[in-house]
Design a protein around this motif. Structure first.
Motif, short mmCIF file in Angstrom:
data_model
loop_
_atom_site.label_atom_id
_atom_site.label_comp_id
_atom_site.label_asym_id
_atom_site.label_seq_id
_atom_site.Cartn_x
_atom_site.Cartn_y
_atom_site.Cartn_z
N GLN A 327 12.54 14.13 10.15
CA GLN A 327 11.73 15.34 10.02
C GLN A 327 10.45 15.10 9.22
N LEU A 328 10.29 13.89 8.63
CA LEU A 328 9.08 13.58 7.87
C LEU A 328 8.06 12.78 8.68
N LYS A 329 8.19 12.76 10.01
CA LYS A 329 7.35 11.88 10.84
C LYS A 329 5.87 12.21 10.72
N ASP A 330 5.52 13.44 10.38
CA ASP A 330 4.10 13.80 10.27
C ASP A 330 3.61 13.87 8.82
N VAL A 331 4.45 13.45 7.90
CA VAL A 331 4.09 13.51 6.48
C VAL A 331 3.29 12.27 6.09
N LYS A 332 2.24 12.48 5.32
CA LYS A 332 1.35 11.40 4.90
C LYS A 332 1.94 10.64 3.71
N ILE A 333 1.72 9.34 3.68
CA ILE A 333 2.11 8.51 2.52
C ILE A 333 0.89 8.39 1.61
N ASP A 334 1.03 8.83 0.37
CA ASP A 334 -0.09 8.78 -0.57
C ASP A 334 -0.13 7.49 -1.39
N TYR A 335 1.04 6.91 -1.66
CA TYR A 335 1.08 5.71 -2.51
C TYR A 335 2.09 4.72 -1.95
N ALA A 336 1.77 3.43 -2.10
CA ALA A 336 2.69 2.36 -1.73
C ALA A 336 2.46 1.20 -2.69
N TRP A 337 3.52 0.68 -3.27
CA TRP A 337 3.36 -0.40 -4.24
C TRP A 337 4.61 -1.27 -4.24
N THR A 338 4.48 -2.40 -4.89
CA THR A 338 5.60 -3.31 -5.07
C THR A 338 5.75 -3.63 -6.55
N GLY A 339 6.92 -4.06 -6.92
CA GLY A 339 7.17 -4.48 -8.30
C GLY A 339 8.29 -5.50 -8.32
N ASN A 340 8.34 -6.30 -9.36
CA ASN A 340 9.31 -7.38 -9.42
C ASN A 340 10.47 -7.05 -10.35
N PHE A 341 11.67 -7.44 -9.92
CA PHE A 341 12.81 -7.45 -10.81
C PHE A 341 13.34 -8.87 -10.85
N LEU A 342 14.21 -9.16 -11.81
CA LEU A 342 14.68 -10.53 -12.00
C LEU A 342 16.13 -10.64 -11.56
N LEU A 343 16.36 -11.56 -10.62
CA LEU A 343 17.67 -11.77 -10.03
C LEU A 343 18.36 -12.96 -10.68
N THR A 344 19.66 -12.84 -10.94
CA THR A 344 20.47 -13.98 -11.36
C THR A 344 21.46 -14.31 -10.25
N LEU A 345 21.97 -15.53 -10.26
CA LEU A 345 22.87 -15.94 -9.20
C LEU A 345 24.16 -15.12 -9.21
N SER A 346 24.64 -14.79 -10.41
CA SER A 346 25.88 -14.01 -10.53
C SER A 346 25.64 -12.52 -10.36
N ARG A 347 24.37 -12.09 -10.35
CA ARG A 347 23.96 -10.68 -10.34
C ARG A 347 24.35 -9.96 -11.63
N LEU A 348 24.74 -10.70 -12.66
CA LEU A 348 25.05 -10.12 -13.97
C LEU A 348 23.95 -10.51 -14.95
N PRO A 349 23.71 -9.69 -15.97
CA PRO A 349 22.63 -9.98 -16.92
C PRO A 349 22.89 -11.27 -17.68
#
Length: 427
Positions: A327-349
């Motif tokens: 239902q949002l097919k005609d809605v405009k996108i105002d902002y788009a961005w990327t950001g980094n997170f840090l991944l570990t092999l175990s997925r635990l901190p």
């Protein structure tokens, strides 16, 4: 001197007013030098200041510049690998300690918001949405697991009930966690930075740490100054670079993409998410979304391993949004961005100490909003000599990525491709 601004995100465009903080141009002394003014660093600084330490925070760009000011804004409990995985891989005492802390980060956020009157559009309620019956079975087990560790604010949603909280017909059911919720993440960071300064802490922006002199009297160098400290807390996460090589070898920056629509009408917004909860699905490469304070839909998903910036973020994320909400097919996108997170092999901190006086926490693996606030408390406890909870994290194994820095990206992407196929075909 170079000045790094915020990325052109919705959060930066709607941020609360904040002072311009100076860069470091002096040789100063402090009790604790915190590297990074994201959630981990700010949380550490606040707990330390409340305990009487003198604290200096160094930020390479601006407060909340990294993942803390770019994320989906969702308060999600536990860790990227849940407590059942921890129970299977560590001893019962360590698992018990980590399980008891799994819901503490969300409480800390709410305490900070209340104590320091932080205006960050805090809303209660988060939904895990199951696309398949197998995922629904996982949510039923998760509810029992979390209740065993004290979370009593959970409700299983059948297919009828989930339609009442999200206007998306692809879900079999879900799990509602009322101790979860959502916030404007950059405004939370800015509010916490103001709280740090209200307690006498100092924050220097545009002041990257470029070298650490280790030893009994460590020194952190910036391009134009230095900080002599009794203790150092390394809290740069995905934006730390190679400042501490032994940490860089055991983690990998990854990018995630977010888009934000134009403001929606009140009727459309309330139709999409009638209770204003945030939502994430249960896929390995999950999608997540929520309404902003001014009724935009914020929608994120996907992972770019190795943290490259995609050429067209909207082209990646908009089809995901329309699959959930055609239902949002005609809605405009105002902002788009990327950001980094840090991944570990175990997925635990990864939490630990280098020598006697350099402490670190990193690698939230996409689950950082709540964990980072807990990490700040745990690090502050360790500096005060109360290390039991710190040790519970520090004793988790820190695995290097197979293939080293050269092959970690393609190998991890291959593994993610395998799990995304499992999601797609339901096995």
């Amino acid at each position: 001197m170079s000045n790094t601004p915020y990325p052109q995100s919705y959060y930066a465009a709607s941020a609360n007013p904040a002072p311009e903080r100076p860069a470091l141009h002096d040789d100063i002394e402090t009790d604790v030098c915190v590297i990074g003014a994201g959630y981990t660093g700010l949380s550490s600084a606040l707990f330390l200041l409340e305990s009487g330490f003198k604290v200096t925070v160094l930020e390479a760009a601006k407060v909340g510049f990294g993942a803390s000011g770019r994320n989906g804004g969702q308060i999600v409990n536990s860790y990227s690998r849940d407590i059942d995985v921890i129970e299977r891989t560590v001893g019962p005492r360590q698992a018990q300690l980590l399980g008891q802390m799994a819901f503490e980060g969300a409480r800390i956020i709410r305490e900070r918001v209340a104590t320091y009157n932080i205006q960050c559009d805090l809303k209660n309620g988060g939904v895990f949405a199951a696309i398949t019956s197998k995922q629904m079975g996982h949510l039923e087990a998760q509810k029992k697991l979390w209740e065993r560790y004290g979370n009593t604010q959970l409700e299983l949603l059948d297919q009828r009930r989930i339609r009442e909280v999200v206007a998306c017909d692809q879900y079999q059911g879900g799990l509602l966690d009322m101790s979860g919720g959502h916030i404007h993440p950059l405004n939370l960071a800015l509010g916490e930075a103001a709280a740090v300064e209200s307690l006498g802490g100092t924050i220097y922006e545009q002041s990257p740490a470029v070298r650490i002199d280790r030893g009994p009297n460590p020194v952190v160098h910036t391009p134009h100054g230095k900080v002599r400290a009794k203790f150092i807390i390394v809290a740069g996460n995905a934006y730390l670079g190679n400042l501490v090589p032994e940490l860089a070898s055991k983690s990998m920056p990854c990018g995630t993409q977010v888009i934000t629509t134009e403001p929606l009408s009140e009727s459309l917004a309330s139709t999409l998410l009638p209770q204003d909860y945030c939502v994430e699905d249960c896929n390995y490469l999950l999608d997540y979304y929520r309404l902003s304070g001014d009724k935009r839909l914020i929608f994120g998903g996907g992972v770019v391993y190795g943290a490259r910036d995609p050429a067209n973020i909207e082209a990646i994320i908009r089809p995901k949004m329309l699959k959930a909400f055609p239902q949002l097919k005609d809605v405009k996108i105002d902002y788009a961005w990327t950001g980094n997170f840090l991944l570990t092999l175990s997925r635990l901190p990864q939490v630990g100490r280098i020598g006697d006086n350099i402490y670190y926490s990193q690698g939230c693996s996409g689950h950082g909003v709540t964990y980072t606030h807990l990490a700040g408390k745990v690090l502050a406890e360790a500096l005060r000599g109360q290390a039991e909870r710190f040790d519970a994290f520090a004793d988790l194994p820190h695995y290097p990525f197979p293939g080293g820095q050269l092959l970690r990206t393609p190998l991890t992407a291959l593994g993610a491709w395998y799990y995304s196929l499992r999601d797609k075909f339901g096995f």
